[in-house]
Scaffold this motif. Structure first.
Motif, PDB file in Angstrom:
ATOM      1  N   GLY A 174       0.814  -1.217   0.000  1.00 25.95           N
ATOM      2  CA  GLY A 174       0.000   0.000   0.000  1.00 25.95           C
ATOM      3  C   GLY A 174       0.839   1.254   0.000  1.00 25.95           C
ATOM      4  N   SER A 175       1.968   1.192   0.691  1.00 27.29           N
ATOM      5  CA  SER A 175       2.827   2.383   0.749  1.00 27.29           C
ATOM      6  C   SER A 175       3.514   2.632  -0.592  1.00 27.29           C
ATOM      7  N   PHE A 176       3.806   1.564  -1.334  1.00 23.50           N
ATOM      8  CA  PHE A 176       4.396   1.735  -2.660  1.00 23.50           C
ATOM      9  C   PHE A 176       3.369   2.260  -3.655  1.00 23.50           C
ATOM     10  N   LEU A 177       2.127   1.784  -3.559  1.00 17.90           N
ATOM     11  CA  LEU A 177       1.119   2.152  -4.556  1.00 17.90           C
ATOM     12  C   LEU A 177       0.627   3.585  -4.394  1.00 17.90           C
ATOM     13  N   SER A 178       0.622   4.097  -3.169  1.00 20.33           N
ATOM     14  CA  SER A 178       0.022   5.405  -2.916  1.00 20.33           C
ATOM     15  C   SER A 178       1.004   6.562  -3.095  1.00 20.33           C
ATOM     16  N   PRO A 179       0.607   7.608  -3.846  1.00 24.71           N
ATOM     17  CA  PRO A 179       1.465   8.787  -3.966  1.00 24.71           C
ATOM     18  C   PRO A 179       1.569   9.566  -2.665  1.00 24.71           C
ATOM     19  N   MET A 180       0.689   9.257  -1.704  1.00 25.83           N
ATOM     20  CA  MET A 180       0.778   9.915  -0.404  1.00 25.83           C
ATOM     21  C   MET A 180       2.010   9.460   0.368  1.00 25.83           C
ATOM     22  N   ARG A 181       2.467   8.237   0.101  1.00 25.33           N
ATOM     23  CA  ARG A 181       3.608   7.680   0.830  1.00 25.33           C
ATOM     24  C   ARG A 181       4.842   7.544  -0.063  1.00 25.33           C
ATOM     25  N   ASN A 182       4.625   7.192  -1.329  1.00 20.92           N
ATOM     26  CA  ASN A 182       5.729   6.873  -2.229  1.00 20.92           C
ATOM     27  C   ASN A 182       6.302   8.150  -2.842  1.00 20.92           C
ATOM     28  N   LYS A 183       7.507   8.493  -2.419  1.00 17.91           N
ATOM     29  CA  LYS A 183       8.203   9.685  -2.943  1.00 17.91           C
ATOM     30  C   LYS A 183       9.511   9.297  -3.639  1.00 17.91           C
ATOM     31  N   ARG A 184       9.561   8.059  -4.113  1.00 14.76           N
ATOM     32  CA  ARG A 184      10.794   7.543  -4.725  1.00 14.76           C
ATOM     33  C   ARG A 184      11.086   8.231  -6.060  1.00 14.76           C
ATOM     34  N   THR A 185      12.359   8.187  -6.438  1.00 11.76           N
ATOM     35  CA  THR A 185      12.782   8.797  -7.714  1.00 11.76           C
ATOM     36  C   THR A 185      13.406   7.764  -8.644  1.00 11.76           C
ATOM     37  N   ASP A 186      13.136   6.463  -8.373  1.00 14.69           N
ATOM     38  CA  ASP A 186      13.615   5.423  -9.284  1.00 14.69           C
ATOM     39  C   ASP A 186      12.419   4.819 -10.015  1.00 14.69           C
ATOM     40  N   GLU A 187      12.598   3.635 -10.613  1.00 14.08           N
ATOM     41  CA  GLU A 187      11.517   3.050 -11.409  1.00 14.08           C
ATOM     42  C   GLU A 187      10.364   2.518 -10.569  1.00 14.08           C
ATOM     43  N   TYR A 188      10.451   2.620  -9.229  1.00 14.05           N
ATOM     44  CA  TYR A 188       9.358   2.216  -8.347  1.00 14.05           C
ATOM     45  C   TYR A 188       8.593   3.432  -7.809  1.00 14.05           C
ATOM     46  N   GLY A 189       8.860   4.611  -8.337  1.00 10.53           N
ATOM     47  CA  GLY A 189       8.194   5.823  -7.869  1.00 10.53           C
ATOM     48  C   GLY A 189       7.783   6.717  -9.007  1.00 10.53           C
ATOM     49  N   GLY A 190       7.059   7.775  -8.674  1.00 11.25           N
ATOM     50  CA  GLY A 190       6.651   8.744  -9.686  1.00 11.25           C
ATOM     51  C   GLY A 190       5.303   8.418 -10.282  1.00 11.25           C
ATOM     52  N   SER A 191       5.277   7.798 -11.447  1.00  8.81           N
ATOM     53  CA  SER A 191       4.016   7.511 -12.144  1.00  8.81           C
ATOM     54  C   SER A 191       3.262   6.370 -11.473  1.00  8.81           C
ATOM     55  N   LEU A 192       1.979   6.265 -11.787  1.00 12.78           N
ATOM     56  CA  LEU A 192       1.162   5.186 -11.249  1.00 12.78           C
ATOM     57  C   LEU A 192       1.704   3.827 -11.693  1.00 12.78           C
ATOM     58  N   ASP A 193       2.138   3.729 -12.964  1.00 15.99           N
ATOM     59  CA  ASP A 193       2.707   2.468 -13.446  1.00 15.99           C
ATOM     60  C   ASP A 193       3.932   2.080 -12.630  1.00 15.99           C
ATOM     61  N   ASN A 194       4.761   3.044 -12.304  1.00 15.42           N
ATOM     62  CA  ASN A 194       5.951   2.749 -11.504  1.00 15.42           C
ATOM     63  C   ASN A 194       5.588   2.370 -10.073  1.00 15.42           C
ATOM     64  N   ARG A 195       4.621   3.084  -9.507  1.00 16.20           N
ATOM     65  CA  ARG A 195       4.226   2.780  -8.123  1.00 16.20           C
ATOM     66  C   ARG A 195       3.599   1.389  -8.019  1.00 16.20           C
TER      67      ARG A 195
END
Length: 646
Positions: A174-195
């Motif tokens: 859940g923390s990876f999927l939500s932009p409220m928690r996920n502030k990463r700057t690699d391929e696991y963050g940013g866009s919904l597809d990445n999250r």
């Protein structure tokens, strides 16, 4: 024609006998070693026996070294897997399917108390006020493998599938999927597809390890209901991709854990079926079954949701705590016999907040299924229950079910006691269902109910009663403050019953506990003219003692209503149309008051008990008559008295 709710539902390779699921709920019963102890087995077996189609267990951690909020289910060894197989076999005897809710607790782990920062998608402050650690990319493959291995262990342990937790911007996925928690700057963050990338990889690994036919249900928020969070449109976008990665059904929840706990466990003031609009929208695009959770606590509503095609199945939580036979009784048309959940969360959430095992106001047998069994007494006794509030009604029912000869005395002309008061404030009408249920239960039993009847020591002795249950309740109390006229002082009970109408004016409410808050809300609701309400509370917080799921929305409503709330504020003196108060060391006078309403607690009415406690073979004092508390204690003590007297 039978409702579709009671017809078979197929999810992947799993065929359920009906479309009713039991929601995953952590109640504090878990063992330290992560296995299913006897309390948990009795608890879940009662719901399987009661007719539910599929049980979803509470959180099972993919990492035994990363517990959730306390003792957590997990697979530690081959021996533990074998013990789980014994448990799943026990559930399968009733034709019920059972799946664990697989999760990596991640940011919600209590590992911080062990000196290990909880892992998350990013660095932020978690629900316990602790700082999380952002997972490194190279750590993710091992976690993905943990998900796959745990799912395979679940298959070996006899589970019929798994549920994967990815909702509420909560726990690891859940923390990876939500932009409220996920502030990463690699391929696991940013866009919904990445999250969503980690979620996709976990699904792929599970399917590869367990086989494509092993059912996977995904729990997700249909909307995070936050301007910073995932929206319904985001979820609609993901649904086809999630199906391609192997999701066999979607369970739709909603909201976020930190910001909107009252949306995840919706209580008073929240609509039933809070997540139905999102679930229906997702069902319109999904090719696999869609089920929904969230305040589905009435059988007619559950049937409507499935029969109308809004969803394929319903996930029932607290209603199955209140009555383990909810589904079976509903299918048989015995709806009046269902012990109702009124969304109070006093026992199921409130007790855990106080670090006690969960309980239930209307069903004290929750977590004590083996102990609270209504077997007939070998020596039935002539029993008098004095007081017809919820505690007295529960006592009369429990004693009668144990075979005793029961008479219930109530001085008023109707049963219910203070529960009738509790139904009056806004958003509390659901509580009336407790009274209605207990009245109907008593009608079925050989209980002699005497209304408008006062019982005294002499009468009880002459009548030959052997057992007395004093459930005489409480009465409002006034603070020992200079200037209060005890004959004219107005208490909250008088206002709520409209014995003293307050339709406007400049009002002071003394006491900011549950009753004070509800009185303020009632005043605003009833106002027929200009109204200003000031509420003072000696403690540092308003609504002390309220479960947070009810306290949060209550405080929001009071603020929106313009209620002036003062904490750390003590009433010093009452004058005509004025009150002198001390707020955090500063003494001020509140003038031009039209009404002063006292919500300062209550005191026990126990004169009868004191008179008879040594004059009968068995005398029990329960509920507020012993000491003012909540209905939870009154009903539990009623059951305990009946069990003691078998």
């Amino acid at each position: 024609m039978s409702s579709k709710l009671f017809q078979e539902l197929k999810i992947g390779s799993m065929t359920m006998k009906n479309a009713a699921f039991m929601a995953p709920m952590s109640l504090g019963y878990e063992s330290q070693d992560g296995t299913v102890n006897e309390v948990l087995q009795e608890y879940w077996e009662a719901r399987a026996k009661g007719g539910v189609g599929c049980i979803i267990t509470d959180a099972l951690s993919v990492d035994p070294n990363v517990p959730y909020l306390g003792n957590t289910l997990c697979f530690r060894s081959e021996e533990s897997i074998e013990s789980y197989r014994t448990f799943t076999d026990r559930i399968h005897k009733y034709g019920t399917k059972i799946i664990p809710q697989i999760t990596h607790p991640g940011p919600e782990s209590i590992s911080a108390f062990m000196g290990i920062p909880p892992k998350a998608s990013s660095t932020y402050i978690n629900s316990m006020g602790q700082k999380t650690r952002e997972l490194k990319k190279e750590e993710l493959p091992a976690i993905i493998e943990q998900y796959a291995k745990t799912s395979y262990d679940a298959k070996r342990a006899g589970f019929d599938g798994i549920e994967l937790h990815c909702a509420h911007a909560y726990m690891l996925l859940g923390s990876f999927l939500s932009p409220m928690r996920n502030k990463r700057t690699d391929e696991y963050g940013g866009s919904l597809d990445n999250r969503a990338r980690l979620l996709f990889q976990v699904l792929d690994a599970i399917k590869e390890k367990c086989g494509r036919d092993f059912p996977v249900i995904l729990r997700m928020s249909g909307s995070e209901r936050n301007s910073q969070g995932n929206t319904l449109q985001d979820m609609l976008y993901l649904v086809p991709m999630l199906e391609k990665h192997g999701v066999d059904a979607f369970e739709i929840s909603g909201g976020t854990q930190y910001e909107q706990c009252n949306k995840i466990i919706p209580c008073h003031g929240e609509v039933r079926g809070v997540n139905v609009p999102e679930a229906e929208a997702i069902k319109n695009v999904a090719k696999v079954p869609v089920i929904v959770v969230g305040k589905i606590n009435e059988p007619s509503y559950a049937e409507y949701l499935v029969d109308s095609g809004k969803v394929d199945g319903v996930v029932i939580g607290r209603a199955l705590l209140a009555d383990p036979e909810f589904v079976g009784k509903a299918e048989r048309g015995e709806t009046d016999a269902i012990a109702p959940c009124t969304a109070c969360v006093i026992g199921c959430v409130g007790e855990q907040s106080n670090r006690r095992h969960a309980s239930c106001v209307i069903n004290p047998a929750l977590g004590r299924e083996k102990e609270f069994c209504f077997t007939k007494s070998d020596t039935p006794k002539k029993t008098a229950v004095v007081g017809g509030g919820i505690g007295g009604m529960a006592a009369a029912r429990a004693f009668a079910m144990c075979g005793h000869d029961v008479t219930l005395f109530e001085k008023e002309e109707q049963l219910g006691g203070q529960m009738r008061l509790a139904c009056i404030p806004p958003h509390k009408q659901e509580i009336s269902r407790w009274i209605i249920y207990l009245e109907k239960e008593l009608e079925k039993l050989p209980v002699d109910i005497r209304l408008g009847a006062k019982a005294d020591a002499e009468m009880l002795k002459v009548a030959g009663y052997e057992v007395i249950v004093a459930a005489t309740g409480a009465e409002p109390s006034l603070p020992p403050v200079k200037g209060i006229d005890k004959e004219k002082a107005v208490n909250a009970w008088q206002v709520l019953t409209e014995e003293v109408p307050v339709l406007g004016g400049n009002v002071l409410v003394v006491g900011g506990g549950i009753v004070g808050c509800e009185t303020c809300e009632f005043l605003v609701h009833q106002a027929r003219g200009p109204l200003h309400v000031t509420m003072i509370e000696m403690a540092d917080a308003i609504g002390a003692g309220m479960v947070v799921n009810n306290q949060v929305p209550m405080m929001k409503r009071l603020a929106q209503m313009g209620i002036e709330m003062k904490t750390g504020c003590r009433l010093l003196e009452v004058k005509e149309n004025a009150a002198i108060v001390e707020c955090r060391g500063q003494v001020t006078e509140l003038n031009s008051l039209t009404h002063i309403i006292y919500a300062c607690g209550s005191r026990p009415v126990n004169k009868l008990y004191e008179e008879i406690k040594d004059k009968f073979s068995k005398v029990y004092c329960i509920g507020d008559a012993a000491t003012p508390r909540q209905a939870l204690e009154a009903v539990r003590e009623a059951y305990e008295a009946a069990m003691d007297c078998r």
